[in-house]
Motif scaffolding. Structure first.
Motif, PDB file in Angstrom:
ATOM      1  N   LEU A 159      54.118  58.670  14.296  1.00  0.00           N
ATOM      2  CA  LEU A 159      54.600  57.112  14.426  1.00  0.00           C
ATOM      3  C   LEU A 159      55.940  57.401  13.964  1.00  0.00           C
ATOM      4  CD1 LEU A 159      51.683  55.360  12.707  1.00  0.00           C
ATOM      5  CD2 LEU A 159      52.012  55.217  15.290  1.00  0.00           C
ATOM      6  N   LYS A 160      56.898  55.976  14.267  1.00  0.00           N
ATOM      7  CA  LYS A 160      58.049  55.612  13.569  1.00  0.00           C
ATOM      8  C   LYS A 160      57.767  54.380  13.156  1.00  0.00           C
ATOM      9  CE  LYS A 160      61.531  57.706  16.804  1.00  0.00           C
ATOM     10  NZ  LYS A 160      62.213  58.339  15.428  1.00  0.00           N
ATOM     11  N   VAL A 161      58.297  54.497  11.590  1.00  0.00           N
ATOM     12  CA  VAL A 161      58.132  53.483  10.818  1.00  0.00           C
ATOM     13  C   VAL A 161      59.587  53.427   9.699  1.00  0.00           C
ATOM     14  CG1 VAL A 161      55.722  53.369  10.592  1.00  0.00           C
ATOM     15  CG2 VAL A 161      57.256  54.784   9.150  1.00  0.00           C
ATOM     16  N   PRO A 162      59.868  52.076   9.469  1.00  0.00           N
ATOM     17  CA  PRO A 162      61.168  52.025   8.493  1.00  0.00           C
ATOM     18  C   PRO A 162      60.795  52.849   7.046  1.00  0.00           C
ATOM     19  CG  PRO A 162      59.972  50.092   8.679  1.00  0.00           C
ATOM     20  CD  PRO A 162      59.172  50.938   9.429  1.00  0.00           C
ATOM     21  N   GLY A 163      61.576  53.402   6.569  1.00  0.00           N
ATOM     22  CA  GLY A 163      61.463  54.174   5.262  1.00  0.00           C
ATOM     23  C   GLY A 163      61.910  53.313   4.278  1.00  0.00           C
ATOM     24  N   SER A 164      62.360  51.900   4.371  1.00  0.00           N
ATOM     25  CA  SER A 164      63.055  51.007   3.368  1.00  0.00           C
ATOM     26  C   SER A 164      62.914  49.636   4.032  1.00  0.00           C
ATOM     27  CB  SER A 164      64.252  51.633   2.852  1.00  0.00           C
ATOM     28  OG  SER A 164      64.848  50.391   2.003  1.00  0.00           O
ATOM     29  N   SER A 165      62.793  48.753   3.043  1.00  0.00           N
ATOM     30  CA  SER A 165      62.974  47.262   3.410  1.00  0.00           C
ATOM     31  C   SER A 165      64.697  46.878   3.525  1.00  0.00           C
ATOM     32  CB  SER A 165      62.228  46.457   2.449  1.00  0.00           C
ATOM     33  OG  SER A 165      60.949  46.606   2.578  1.00  0.00           O
ATOM     34  N   HIS A 166      65.417  47.792   3.043  1.00  0.00           N
ATOM     35  CA  HIS A 166      66.672  47.505   2.797  1.00  0.00           C
ATOM     36  C   HIS A 166      67.716  48.455   3.527  1.00  0.00           C
ATOM     37  CE1 HIS A 166      65.605  46.752  -1.696  1.00  0.00           C
ATOM     38  NE2 HIS A 166      65.030  45.763  -0.632  1.00  0.00           N
ATOM     39  N   LYS A 167      67.100  49.146   4.652  1.00  0.00           N
ATOM     40  CA  LYS A 167      68.113  50.079   5.368  1.00  0.00           C
ATOM     41  C   LYS A 167      67.344  50.036   6.742  1.00  0.00           C
ATOM     42  CE  LYS A 167      69.647  53.186   1.906  1.00  0.00           C
ATOM     43  NZ  LYS A 167      69.577  54.572   1.344  1.00  0.00           N
ATOM     44  N   PRO A 168      68.183  49.945   7.867  1.00  0.00           N
ATOM     45  CA  PRO A 168      67.545  49.756   9.290  1.00  0.00           C
ATOM     46  C   PRO A 168      66.830  51.059   9.841  1.00  0.00           C
ATOM     47  CG  PRO A 168      69.868  49.918   9.379  1.00  0.00           C
ATOM     48  CD  PRO A 168      69.659  49.671   7.786  1.00  0.00           C
ATOM     49  N   GLU A 169      67.256  52.223   9.034  1.00  0.00           N
ATOM     50  CA  GLU A 169      66.780  53.326   9.789  1.00  0.00           C
ATOM     51  C   GLU A 169      65.186  53.645   9.917  1.00  0.00           C
ATOM     52  OE1 GLU A 169      70.952  53.685   8.509  1.00  0.00           O
ATOM     53  OE2 GLU A 169      69.164  53.175   7.435  1.00  0.00           O
ATOM     54  N   TRP A 170      64.793  54.011  10.879  1.00  0.00           N
ATOM     55  CA  TRP A 170      63.335  54.349  11.012  1.00  0.00           C
ATOM     56  C   TRP A 170      63.169  55.730  10.918  1.00  0.00           C
ATOM     57  CZ3 TRP A 170      59.393  50.762  13.344  1.00  0.00           C
ATOM     58  CH2 TRP A 170      59.797  49.491  13.281  1.00  0.00           C
ATOM     59  N   MET A 171      62.041  56.372  10.880  1.00  0.00           N
ATOM     60  CA  MET A 171      61.833  57.689  10.695  1.00  0.00           C
ATOM     61  C   MET A 171      60.481  58.028  11.279  1.00  0.00           C
ATOM     62  SD  MET A 171      60.888  57.874   6.434  1.00  0.00           S
ATOM     63  CE  MET A 171      59.196  57.220   5.961  1.00  0.00           C
ATOM     64  N   ASP A 172      60.415  59.430  11.402  1.00  0.00           N
ATOM     65  CA  ASP A 172      59.097  60.003  12.090  1.00  0.00           C
ATOM     66  C   ASP A 172      58.015  60.211  10.871  1.00  0.00           C
ATOM     67  OD1 ASP A 172      59.646  59.855  14.959  1.00  0.00           O
ATOM     68  OD2 ASP A 172      61.056  61.683  14.500  1.00  0.00           O
ATOM     69  N   VAL A 173      56.953  59.882  11.033  1.00  0.00           N
ATOM     70  CA  VAL A 173      55.873  60.012  10.059  1.00  0.00           C
ATOM     71  C   VAL A 173      54.647  60.971  10.677  1.00  0.00           C
ATOM     72  CG1 VAL A 173      56.426  58.177   8.742  1.00  0.00           C
ATOM     73  CG2 VAL A 173      54.702  58.001  10.174  1.00  0.00           C
ATOM     74  N   LYS A 174      54.170  61.873  10.006  1.00  0.00           N
ATOM     75  CA  LYS A 174      52.826  62.667  10.652  1.00  0.00           C
ATOM     76  C   LYS A 174      51.651  61.872  10.303  1.00  0.00           C
ATOM     77  CE  LYS A 174      55.349  66.827   8.968  1.00  0.00           C
ATOM     78  NZ  LYS A 174      55.166  68.094   8.290  1.00  0.00           N
ATOM     79  N   GLN A 175      50.910  62.146  11.413  1.00  0.00           N
ATOM     80  CA  GLN A 175      49.677  61.580  11.231  1.00  0.00           C
ATOM     81  C   GLN A 175      48.501  63.035  11.584  1.00  0.00           C
ATOM     82  OE1 GLN A 175      48.912  57.641  11.213  1.00  0.00           O
ATOM     83  NE2 GLN A 175      50.203  58.695   9.733  1.00  0.00           N
ATOM     84  N   TYR A 176      47.111  63.036  11.157  1.00  0.00           N
ATOM     85  CA  TYR A 176      46.387  64.087  11.141  1.00  0.00           C
ATOM     86  C   TYR A 176      45.247  64.063  11.740  1.00  0.00           C
ATOM     87  CZ  TYR A 176      50.180  65.510   7.768  1.00  0.00           C
ATOM     88  OH  TYR A 176      51.159  65.996   7.029  1.00  0.00           O
ATOM     89  N   HIS A 177      44.527  64.876  12.409  1.00  0.00           N
ATOM     90  CA  HIS A 177      43.195  64.988  12.830  1.00  0.00           C
ATOM     91  C   HIS A 177      42.445  66.230  12.007  1.00  0.00           C
ATOM     92  CE1 HIS A 177      39.760  64.935  15.601  1.00  0.00           C
ATOM     93  NE2 HIS A 177      40.194  66.106  16.052  1.00  0.00           N
TER      94      HIS A 177
END
Length: 310
Positions: free
Chosen positions: A288-306
């Motif tokens: 998924l892509k989610v923001p890492g902060s409420s104060h910066k506009p950058e989004w980041m990739d996060v890992k999900q697992y099976h």
């Protein structure tokens, strides 16, 4: 148009994480030890102000970096507001052991600005603890809820009500400085169990603290057990769901092997004659892509697992 009129407030990262359906498992840090410093809220900023550190304070963190590099064993640092503002420095030290972490409490007559001494004596030179007064820890869990709204607004908005709700429910809870994972607000560290939690509400936090809800119902709120590396936390959560809260009483350690497709996790649990080993295969799920902060506009990739069982 003024700058204020032209600037839009960013959405809270915690709201976007929940909306994306992010599974928080595997995001807990891996800690062999944890030191909790009881510090007034204004002192939190001074601890985080790297530019303002004294030579002694900077030296402590340099030594801690060397310790981690040499041993591969991470440590946790939590800053929790004491019940009595201005109280002398007090520390709580946890080390991985049966049932999560073993706890020792120490009090001193030092001022809170001597926090570097607390880190040195618990994490680097434990022989120095003979100069502290050791006190018997109280029974029951401690919930460290991030309420550090100046670091991220989500922690202020969601963490403060959770902290207040836990205390109103007679659960020992602490206002705690940033320890990572704003997007999981309200987020908390539960010790001595060593669990990190995500997206808590006051009611949910109270039910989890009282173990009044099956683990299966809160699996999507568990970031992981900090006594294990992140990928092993994924397997540990599934075993918690299978076995119930009693699973947390067992010592656990893991061996992790990585290859091109994923990870093979061998989790050893129990002590003495009651021991066992479980092996599972962990592979990446769609990220998924989610923001890492409420104060910066950058989004980041996060890992999900099976998880697949061997």
């Amino acid at each position: 148009m003024t700058a204020a009129a032209g600037s839009a407030r960013l959405p809270l990262c915690a709201d976007l994480s929940r909306a994306a359906g992010e599974d928080p498992i595997g995001t807990a840090p891996h800690w062999q030890e944890v030191t909790v410093l009881e510090l007034d809220v204004p002192v939190w900023a001074r601890v985080r102000d790297v530019a303002g550190w004294t030579a002694e304070q900077a030296g402590v963190f340099e030594r801690l970096r060397g310790k981690v590099e040499a041993s591969g064993a991470g440590f946790g640092l939590l800053m929790s507001a004491p019940d009595a503002p201005g109280a002398p420095l007090r520390v709580r030290h946890y080390a991985v052991g049966p049932g999560g972490y073993a706890r020792r409490d120490f009090v001193s007559d030092r001022p809170q600005d001597d926090w570097a001494r607390g880190l040195t004596d618990t994490l680097l030179e434990p022989a120095n603890l003979k100069g502290w007064a050791e006190v018997t820890p109280p029974a029951g869990p401690d919930w460290h809820v991030c309420t550090h709204g100046t670091v991220d607004a989500a922690c202020g908005k969601y963490g403060v009500p959770v902290h207040q709700g836990l205390r109103a429910g007679d659960v020992r809870a602490w206002r705690t400085g940033h320890f990572g994972g704003h997007r999981f607000a309200a987020t908390a560290v539960e010790l001595p169990a060593g669990l990190l939690w995500a997206h808590l509400t006051p009611d949910l936090a109270l039910r989890v603290a009282r173990r009044a809800v099956p683990p299966a119902e809160v699996r999507g709120h568990l970031r992981g057990f900090a006594g294990l590396p992140p990928v092993a936390q994924v397997v540990d959560r599934e075993l918690l769901v299978q076995h119930g809260w009693a699973w947390l009483d067992a010592p656990r350690r893991a061996d992790v092997q990585v290859d091109a497709e994923g990870w093979t996790v061998t989790l050893h649990h129990g002590a003495g004659e009651v021991t066992g080993t479980v092996t599972a295969r962990v592979t990446p799920a769609p990220g998924l892509k989610v923001p890492g902060s409420s104060h910066k506009p950058e989004w980041m990739d996060v890992k999900q697992y099976h998880v697949e069982w061997s």
